[in-house]
Scaffold this active site. Structure first.
Site, PDB file in Angstrom:
ATOM      1  N   SER A 628       0.833  -1.194   0.000  1.00  0.00           N
ATOM      2  CA  SER A 628       0.000   0.000   0.000  1.00  0.00           C
ATOM      3  C   SER A 628       0.876   1.255   0.000  1.00  0.00           C
ATOM      4  O   SER A 628       1.639   1.474  -0.943  1.00  0.00           O
ATOM      5  CB  SER A 628      -0.964  -0.047   1.194  1.00  0.00           C
ATOM      6  OG  SER A 628      -1.989   0.888   1.032  1.00  0.00           O
ATOM      7  N   ASP A 713     -10.166  -3.384  -5.070  1.00  0.00           N
ATOM      8  CA  ASP A 713      -9.519  -2.557  -4.052  1.00  0.00           C
ATOM      9  C   ASP A 713     -10.053  -1.124  -4.107  1.00  0.00           C
ATOM     10  O   ASP A 713      -9.913  -0.446  -5.119  1.00  0.00           O
ATOM     11  CB  ASP A 713      -8.005  -2.558  -4.300  1.00  0.00           C
ATOM     12  CG  ASP A 713      -7.208  -1.938  -3.169  1.00  0.00           C
ATOM     13  OD1 ASP A 713      -7.786  -1.184  -2.365  1.00  0.00           O
ATOM     14  OD2 ASP A 713      -5.994  -2.200  -3.103  1.00  0.00           O
ATOM     15  N   HIS A 748      -8.203  -4.733  -1.199  1.00  0.00           N
ATOM     16  CA  HIS A 748      -6.925  -4.235  -0.705  1.00  0.00           C
ATOM     17  C   HIS A 748      -6.196  -5.250   0.160  1.00  0.00           C
ATOM     18  O   HIS A 748      -4.973  -5.300   0.167  1.00  0.00           O
ATOM     19  CB  HIS A 748      -7.162  -2.947   0.096  1.00  0.00           C
ATOM     20  CG  HIS A 748      -5.919  -2.179   0.396  1.00  0.00           C
ATOM     21  ND1 HIS A 748      -5.184  -1.562  -0.584  1.00  0.00           N
ATOM     22  CD2 HIS A 748      -5.274  -1.923   1.557  1.00  0.00           C
ATOM     23  CE1 HIS A 748      -4.145  -0.934  -0.037  1.00  0.00           C
ATOM     24  NE2 HIS A 748      -4.176  -1.150   1.257  1.00  0.00           N
TER      25      HIS A 748
END
Length: 779
Positions: A628, A713, A748
């Site tokens: 991320s 995501d 995600h």
């Protein structure tokens, strides 16, 4: 027999593997049905020299080729280029892969490209599939599959989660406490066996997940009287939840589902729920009151946050008498309270909205406890105020430059303060005067002792009316453990230590803290772990360096069972606690954001260089990983110093920073201008452009790279890593491996099953060890 891109597949997409034949081709003209059983069973791949009948009994010309030869014959996917010109402040950027973004996730060209990348990844890794499966079996073999969490006392019940042998998901269970009127003690244990109250399975996620590729429970809340349970489920990975309410005895649905929610969910009494919904950019913006038995369309909106820099969150007080709704940006946070005995009265302003003031609230007796941060008191102070006069505050714990108040946990007679000092966590417990008595400044306090030099401590739910504090503890060599701590006597009792099978012995591992001097003189902490029987510490060891460094999030030294498969093969694992995180206090975060963001990247590079100097590794054995915002770290560092690393793993990486932050229609953009900067302002535009990974890909050699994404995501759109990989393929001048793996049914946080996640670890480890040539011939 299936023929795909010149490759013979005998069963589905599984490639038949025969013996290794380096530099030598073997030619056969024979029916495949006779040939296949005779082929040796080592590493080689069947190729057709010419077209063949689809019949397995038809004759064919077959060649045996080594994996290296085959890899050369299969080119990586090439994304089409569609010019997209963007201009701002006289600066022109051309993004040839902008077309990959499709908010509906349905564009056939885009999906075809993602599948092509996945097929290429599968192809390149096919030769190590056996080793990957061995790793997976090894990692899974360390887990006690049939297990329960440490039972948590809530009123008359113990609540816990239960894993079953071979099952991906948990059961949510409870069991009645026979003597539930007795004062809770650290020595309490849940009775089991034939004479114990029966176990009651409230929800089996395995049954619910059967209908979905992805399944995750975001909230599981019993009503105050324990007669009902509300739970929020996500079945796509997009973090948009549906809430169900069931009767906890009959397990029958109560009322209709609530749809389109966040996972913020709390009970307001026994017959009402408070929840939060999102706007079109998935920003939590409205808080609602729902009366059981009524339609969702008739729910009352308690507050609507219209400022798109702010998002809402919700939590209950430890006393269960108030709900707190907070509206927060990255620098400002203000709080409303809701009296759960009178939800119809709506929200009351508890802390005012003042730019730069961040407040969090707890409740006990006739006082609110407020953790308050400002520019002046950047590590927070703790104050208290009467419930009926929130403007009259008393300082309980003053601001300290070297100690950050992370969070507090209130009890009827005690206060537990979770703090950070010099990069380490600590818990300090204070005895409080009786409810109704004046509150004054707190002195001293009792500290909880920990044994490892570096470790991780997390708060967990505890019984408000008890003297028992429950917390979770682990270190890089200590499995996750749950402790109950008697706040009067200082006695700690372990309630559960996660079982690690396979002969694990913590004494075989060493954990260390090392400090690195950054280019500006700042001391950067690193947490290190290795197997002392295998690590040579002479520069020849493989090393995995992990980093994050954003949002004031602290990546504390934690235990991960799958990591043992690296440590037990001689790997050293290191966490670089770079600026932008919260490990060293608020200022640590401030010095790694906005126009100081590059400190995050240069800190990480300094850590890598120092590890090489200290002979923990060499460039040829150095791997790095981040996810991320940590994926942004990977992208920035690999552009700046591609020579420093052998392997890069970037999970769901935030790499198209400038384009994303210029688009307020993308989730999180508006609320994160205070994190990264607002590129609609020239200074931020050019600073952001100077490090944004996609904008800085150049014609140079890059390390071996594995990049992952999730199609659903909502935090980092799949197109960011997608276009980064496409541009890298176009620009890079090396022949190193570049793989892109996009989960088409996840978000995600990748896949949802516990074993599915282990398979992903095994895949990543196999990739690293393939590049480092560490896979044994038998693999």
């Amino acid at each position: 027999m299936i023929i795909r891109r010149g490759l013979v597949s005998l069963v589905g997409d599984t490639h038949f593997l025969a013996t290794r034949t380096r530099g030598r081709l073997l030619h056969f003209d024979t029916p495949l049905s006779y040939l296949v059983p005779l082929l040796p069973r080592r590493r080689c791949i069947l190729r057709l020299s010419s077209s063949s009948s689809s019949s397995e009994t038809g004759a064919a010309s077959v060649w045996l080729t080594s994996p290296g030869d085959m890899a050369e014959s299969k080119s990586p996917p090439v994304a089409k280029k569609v010019e997209h010109v963007m201009e701002m402040f006289g600066d022109v950027r051309v993004d040839n892969y902008y077309w990959l973004r499709d908010d509906s996730r349905s564009n056939p060209d885009m999906l075809s490209y993602l599948r092509e990348e996945n097929h290429y990844t599968d192809f390149v890794m096919s030769g190590t599939k056996q080793f990957e499966n061995q790793l997976f079996a090894e990692i899974r073999g360390r887990i006690k599959e049939d297990d329960i969490t440490a039972p948590l006392r809530k009123g008359p019940y113990y609540y816990y989660e239960k894993n079953l042998q071979g099952k991906e998901y948990v059961q949510h269970c409870r069991r009645l406490i026979p003597d539930n009127k007795a004062e809770p003690s650290v020595y309490d244990t849940m009775l089991t066996g034939p004479d114990a109250p029966p176990e009651h399975v409230l929800l089996d996620e395995n049954i619910k997940a059967q209908e979905h590729d992805y399944y995750r429970i975001g909230a599981f809340k019993a009503s105050p009287d324990h007669k009902l349970v509300a739970y929020a489920e996500d079945t796509k990975g997009d973090e948009i939840y549906t809430v169900n309410v069931i009767d906890s005895e009959a397990l029958k649905p109560v009322g209709e589902q609530l749809k389109g929610l966040t996972s913020y969910l709390e009970w307001a009494g026994n017959d009402a729920l408070v929840y939060i919904t999102m706007d079109e950019i998935l920003r939590p913006d409205k808080v609602w009151l729902h009366k059981l038995g009524t339609e969702q369309g008739s729910d009352v909106c308690l507050y609507h946050e219209k400022d798109d820099m702010f998002s809402l969150e919700l939590h209950a007080s430890e006393s269960h008498k108030y709900l707190f709704v907070a509206s927060e940006s990255k620098t400002t946070r203000f709080v409303f309270s809701l009296d759960v005995s009178k939800p119809q009265d709506g929200l009351r302003v508890l802390t005012p909205r003042v730019d730069g003031i961040d407040s969090s609230v707890s409740h006990r007796g006739n006082h609110f406890f407020i953790q308050r941060r400002s520019t002046e008191f950047y590590n927070s102070e703790l104050v208290a105020c009467p419930v009926d006069d929130t403007s009259k505050t008393t300082v309980l714990l003053p601001h300290r430059e070297s100690v950050k108040i992370q969070e507090i946990q209130l009890f009827r007679d005690h206060l537990a303060v979770f703090e950070r000092e010099q990069g380490l966590q600590k818990i300090t417990v204070h005895r409080l005067p009786a409810e109704g008595q004046p509150l004054e400044g707190l002195q001293g306090g009792r500290s909880v002792s920990f044994v490892d030099p570096v470790y991780s401590v997390d708060s967990t739910e505890s019984e408000f009316s008890s003297r028992v504090l429950r917390f979770k503890y682990s270190s890089m060599k200590t499995p996750p453990s749950v402790y109950d701590y008697d706040m009067d006597s200082g006695t700690s009792v372990v309630k559960k230590i996660d079982t690690v099978l396979g002969g694990f012995d913590a004494s075989n591992y060493v954990t260390e803290r090392k400090w690195v001097t950054a280019s500006d003189g700042t001391q950067i902490p690193m947490s290190i772990v290795y197997n002392k029987k295998l690590a040579k510490l002479d520069g020849s060891d493989p090393l995995l360096l992990y980093g994050y460094g954003s949002y004031e999030i602290s990546v504390d030294p934690y235990f991960k069972t799958s990591r043992l498969s690296l440590l037990d093969r001689g790997f050293i694992f290191v966490i670089a606690h770079v600026r932008g995180g919260g490990e060293m206090g608020r200022q640590w975060y401030e010095n790694g954001k906005l126009l100081k963001k590059k400190n995050t990247f240069t800190d990480f590079i300094a850590c890598a260089e120092r590890l090489i100097e200290l002979k923990y590794c060499s460039k040829e054995k150095l791997c790095m990983e981040g996810r991320s915002a940590g994926g942004l770290l990977m992208g920035a560092v690999v552009n700046m110093r591609p020579d420093l690393f052998k392997v890069v793993v970037a999970g769901v990486p935030f790499v198209d920073v400038l384009t994303t932050m210029l688009d307020p229609t993308i989730p999180l953009t508006t609320s994160e201008w205070e994190e990264w900067g607002d590129p609609r302002k020239e200074e931020f535009y050019f600073y952001m452009k100077s490090y944004s990974p996609v904008d800085n890909v150049t014609a140079q050699n890059y390390p071996n790279m594995l990049v992952t994404a999730g199609l659903n995501d909502p935090r980092v759109m799949y197109s960011e890593p997608g276009k980064w990989v496409a541009k890298l393929r176009e620009m890079k001048t090396d022949n190193n491996v570049l793989l892109f793996k996009c989960e088409l049914g996840a978000g995600h946080f990748s896949k949802s099953g516990r074993f599915e996640k282990l398979q992903e670890d095994a895949f990543m480890f196999a990739f690293m060890m393939k590049v480092l040539d560490m896979i044994p011939a038998s693999g």
